[in-house]
Motif scaffolding. Structure first.
Motif, PDB file in Angstrom:
ATOM      1  N   CYS A  58       0.953  -1.226   0.048  1.00  0.00           N
ATOM      2  CA  CYS A  58       0.022   0.014  -0.244  1.00  0.00           C
ATOM      3  C   CYS A  58       0.758   1.287   0.062  1.00  0.00           C
TER       4      CYS A  58
ATOM      5  N   ARG B 105      -9.766   3.761  -2.742  1.00  0.00           N
ATOM      6  CA  ARG B 105      -8.769   4.592  -2.474  1.00  0.00           C
ATOM      7  C   ARG B 105      -9.618   6.030  -2.079  1.00  0.00           C
TER       8      ARG B 105
ATOM      9  N   ASN C 195      -7.958   3.130   2.582  1.00  0.00           N
ATOM     10  CA  ASN C 195      -8.913   2.488   1.900  1.00  0.00           C
ATOM     11  C   ASN C 195     -10.519   1.993   2.492  1.00  0.00           C
TER      12      ASN C 195
ATOM     13  N   TYR D  92      -9.191   2.060  -7.245  1.00  0.00           N
ATOM     14  CA  TYR D  92      -9.462   0.919  -6.152  1.00  0.00           C
ATOM     15  C   TYR D  92      -8.658  -0.557  -6.330  1.00  0.00           C
TER      16      TYR D  92
ATOM     17  N   ARG E 114     -11.928  -2.273  -2.692  1.00  0.00           N
ATOM     18  CA  ARG E 114     -11.282  -1.373  -1.669  1.00  0.00           C
ATOM     19  C   ARG E 114     -10.921  -0.153  -2.348  1.00  0.00           C
TER      20      ARG E 114
END
Length: 117
Positions: free
Chosen positions: A17, A80, A28, A67, A78
């Motif tokens: 990440c 961003r 996220n 994402y 997930r």
């Protein structure tokens, strides 16, 4: 377009990440894949398999992460959250992968912190 409320924001300090965000952390929030609709700009998206079974989708023009998705959990994306311009009703819930955080970054919040997910 988000057709549902996002889940709680997850602050992640894992190396993947950090590399994807270019910073010491990523923010996220989960959303059901069925509640996410891309209404314009699909041709601008690029996808990269960052690790086996996990893909990151980003803008091929500016590089912004949009994402990620996992092959093992196709029903979830997930998002961003730093890319969302509108006010959000959700807030950060926890810090994850804090054992992987940069040695030059200190965490100063009172959120629960976990060494992994």
């Amino acid at each position: 377009m988000l057709g549902a409320e996002l889940g709680a924001i997850e602050v992640c300090y894992c190396q993947m990440c950090r590399k994807a965000s270019g910073g010491p952390l990523a923010t996220n929030a989960p959303i059901a894949a069925s509640a996410f609709q891309l209404t314009a700009g699909r041709e601008l998206l690029a996808e990269y398999e960052s690790s086996p079974g996990e893909s990151r989708v980003f803008c091929a023009k500016c590089g912004s992460p949009i994402y990620s998705r996992q092959l093992a959990k196709p029903e979830w994306l997930r998002i961003r959250v730093g890319t969302i311009s509108e006010p959000l009703n959700v807030r950060p819930a926890a810090n994850y992968y804090v054992a992987s955080k940069c040695n030059w970054w200190d965490i100063h919040d009172a959120l629960p912190s976990f060494d992994s997910e």
